[in-house]
Motif scaffolding. Structure first.
Motif, mmCIF file in Angstrom:
data_model
loop_
_atom_site.group_PDB
_atom_site.id
_atom_site.type_symbol
_atom_site.label_atom_id
_atom_site.label_comp_id
_atom_site.label_asym_id
_atom_site.label_seq_id
_atom_site.Cartn_x
_atom_site.Cartn_y
_atom_site.Cartn_z
ATOM 1 N N GLU A 197 -6.644 -1.795 -0.468
ATOM 2 C CA GLU A 197 -5.844 -0.969 0.438
ATOM 3 C C GLU A 197 -6.110 -1.401 1.869
ATOM 4 O OE1 GLU A 197 -3.152 0.893 1.422
ATOM 5 O OE2 GLU A 197 -3.626 2.257 -0.239
ATOM 6 N N LEU A 198 -5.101 -1.354 2.715
ATOM 7 C CA LEU A 198 -5.269 -1.698 4.116
ATOM 8 C C LEU A 198 -5.854 -0.514 4.880
ATOM 9 C CD1 LEU A 198 -4.887 -3.558 6.558
ATOM 10 C CD2 LEU A 198 -2.550 -2.675 6.749
ATOM 11 N N ASP A 199 -6.986 -0.762 5.539
ATOM 12 C CA ASP A 199 -7.625 0.270 6.355
ATOM 13 C C ASP A 199 -7.205 0.047 7.809
ATOM 14 O OD1 ASP A 199 -9.182 2.162 7.547
ATOM 15 O OD2 ASP A 199 -11.108 1.229 7.058
ATOM 16 N N ILE A 200 -6.238 0.837 8.261
ATOM 17 C CA ILE A 200 -5.720 0.679 9.616
ATOM 18 C C ILE A 200 -6.824 0.862 10.653
ATOM 19 C CG2 ILE A 200 -4.100 1.578 11.329
ATOM 20 C CD1 ILE A 200 -2.732 0.077 9.113
ATOM 21 N N ASP A 238 -0.496 1.098 -8.689
ATOM 22 C CA ASP A 238 -1.084 -0.147 -9.207
ATOM 23 C C ASP A 238 -0.012 -1.141 -9.642
ATOM 24 O OD1 ASP A 238 -3.728 0.853 -8.934
ATOM 25 O OD2 ASP A 238 -3.483 1.980 -10.800
ATOM 26 N N ALA A 239 1.184 -1.033 -9.070
ATOM 27 C CA ALA A 239 2.315 -1.828 -9.546
ATOM 28 C C ALA A 239 2.279 -3.274 -9.106
ATOM 29 C CB ALA A 239 3.625 -1.191 -9.063
ATOM 30 N N VAL A 240 1.412 -3.631 -8.165
ATOM 31 C CA VAL A 240 1.442 -4.969 -7.583
ATOM 32 C C VAL A 240 0.181 -5.744 -7.959
ATOM 33 C CG1 VAL A 240 1.636 -6.319 -5.456
ATOM 34 C CG2 VAL A 240 2.832 -4.129 -5.665
ATOM 35 N N TYR A 260 -2.202 -4.467 -0.411
ATOM 36 C CA TYR A 260 -0.927 -3.819 -0.105
ATOM 37 C C TYR A 260 -1.170 -2.320 0.000
ATOM 38 C CZ TYR A 260 -0.963 -2.555 -5.064
ATOM 39 O OH TYR A 260 -1.321 -2.055 -6.289
ATOM 40 N N SER A 261 -0.155 -1.588 0.467
ATOM 41 C CA SER A 261 -0.260 -0.135 0.569
ATOM 42 C C SER A 261 0.023 0.487 -0.794
ATOM 43 C CB SER A 261 0.733 0.399 1.605
ATOM 44 O OG SER A 261 0.807 1.811 1.543
ATOM 45 N N ARG A 262 -0.967 1.129 -1.367
ATOM 46 C CA ARG A 262 -0.810 1.733 -2.690
ATOM 47 C C ARG A 262 0.098 2.969 -2.642
ATOM 48 N NH1 ARG A 262 -4.200 -0.260 -6.514
ATOM 49 N NH2 ARG A 262 -5.800 -1.715 -5.788
ATOM 50 N N SER A 263 -0.002 3.741 -1.582
ATOM 51 C CA SER A 263 0.847 4.935 -1.485
ATOM 52 C C SER A 263 2.319 4.540 -1.362
ATOM 53 C CB SER A 263 0.432 5.783 -0.275
ATOM 54 O OG SER A 263 0.540 5.052 0.929
ATOM 55 N N GLN A 264 2.597 3.459 -0.633
ATOM 56 C CA GLN A 264 3.977 2.995 -0.530
ATOM 57 C C GLN A 264 4.460 2.403 -1.846
ATOM 58 O OE1 GLN A 264 3.703 0.338 2.832
ATOM 59 N NE2 GLN A 264 4.220 1.945 4.298
#
Length: 226
Positions: free
Chosen positions: A40-43, A154-156, A141-145
Motif C-alpha cells: 500500500e502507498l503510505d502518503i 487483492d485484485a492486482v 497500488y491503492s488497495r481501497s481503490q
C-alpha cells in the motif's frame, strides 16, 4: 626394450600438447518474470513533489479511437522530510517514488482478433514499456481503490519482466467506469522528463500513456591511472 621405454613417454606428451581441450562456451540465461509483493502507498512517507515544466502533477489524456476515455495524473516525490524536491541537489542514492493515478470514464470492449473460439477474457493491466531504471523493488497500488474499481483489494498482482513493471488484474477484468486506481513504484533514478513509456490494457484495448520516467543509470567511471 630399453628403446621402447624411452620413446613411449615422449610420444604421449606430444599428443597431449597438440590437442588441447576446447573451452566451454557459456550459454545465455533468459531471465524469467519475477512476482513481487505489492504494498500500500503510505502518503505520509512522501516528501515534496518534483516541480516540472507542467507543474507537480502532470496530467495526460488516455486516447482510444480518436476519443478520450480517461486521464492519467502522475507525480514524483522525494523521501519524507524533504521540503523542496530538487534532484540536482539531492544526494546520490536518493529514493524517488513515482505515482500514477488512472481514471477511466468510458471504454468498450475491443472486437475479438481470433474468431469466435476466443473464450478467455483479455487481460486488464498497467505496465511500463521500458526498463524501470534504478528500480529498488518497492512497488504497489491503492488497495481501497482496487476494491472500488475491481471488487477486491487483492485484485492486482505485480511482476517485473526484463526490468519492465507490470500491474495485472488477477480477478475480474472489468474496471468500474469513473473509478480511479493509483499505482506506485520506487527508484534511485530521478525522472528524465515525461515519456511515452506506459501502456494500459483494458477490455482488449491497448492504450499508450504518457508520464514521468526515470533517467538511465550512468556507467561507472573507470579509476584514474596513477
Amino acid at each position: 626394450m630399453k628403446r621402447v621405454l624411452l620413446i613411449a613417454p615422449l610420444a604421449l606428451a606430444a599428443c597431449s600438447q597438440s590437442e588441447p581441450e576446447p573451452t566451454p562456451t557459456p550459454s545465455p540465461t533468459v531471465a524469467e518474470p519475477r512476482t513481487l509483493v505489492p504494498a500500500e502507498l503510505d502518503i505520509d512517507s512522501l516528501g515534496a513533489k518534483i516541480e516540472g515544466p507542467q507543474g507537480p502533477e502532470p496530467e495526460a489524456p488516455l486516447m482510444l479511437g480518436g476519443g478520450e476515455i480517461g486521464r492519467i495524473v502522475s507525480y514524483v516525490a522525494c523521501p519524507e522530510g524533504v521540503k523542496e524536491c530538487l534532484p540536482d541537489e539531492m544526494p546520490q542514492g536518493t529514493v524517488y517514488t513515482f505515482v500514477h493515478q488512472i481514471t477511466l470514464d468510458g471504454v468498450s470492449a475491443a472486437e475479438p482478433t481470433s474468431g469466435p473460439e476466443v473464450v478467455e477474457a483479455p487481460p486488464t493491466l498497467f505496465r511500463t514499456t521500458e526498463r524501470a531504471h534504478g528500480f529498488n523493488g518497492s512497488i504497489g497500488y491503492s488497495r481501497s481503490q482496487a476494491q472500488t474499481a475491481f471488487g477486491s483489494e487483492d485484485a492486482v498482482g505485480v511482476t517485473v519482466d526484463d526490468g519492465r513493471l507490470i500491474w495485472r488484474v488477477t480477478g475480474t477484468p472489468d474496471w468500474q467506469q469513473g473509478s480511479t486506481v493509483t499505482f506506485w513504484w520506487q527508484t534511485t533514478q530521478p525522472p528524465a522528463g515525461p515519456a511515452d513509456a506506459f501502456l494500459l490494457e483494458v477490455m482488449g484495448n491497448q492504450i499508450s500513456a504518457m508520464g514521468p520516467f526515470p533517467a538511465e543509470e550512468k556507467p561507472a567511471e573507470a579509476p584514474a591511472a596513477n
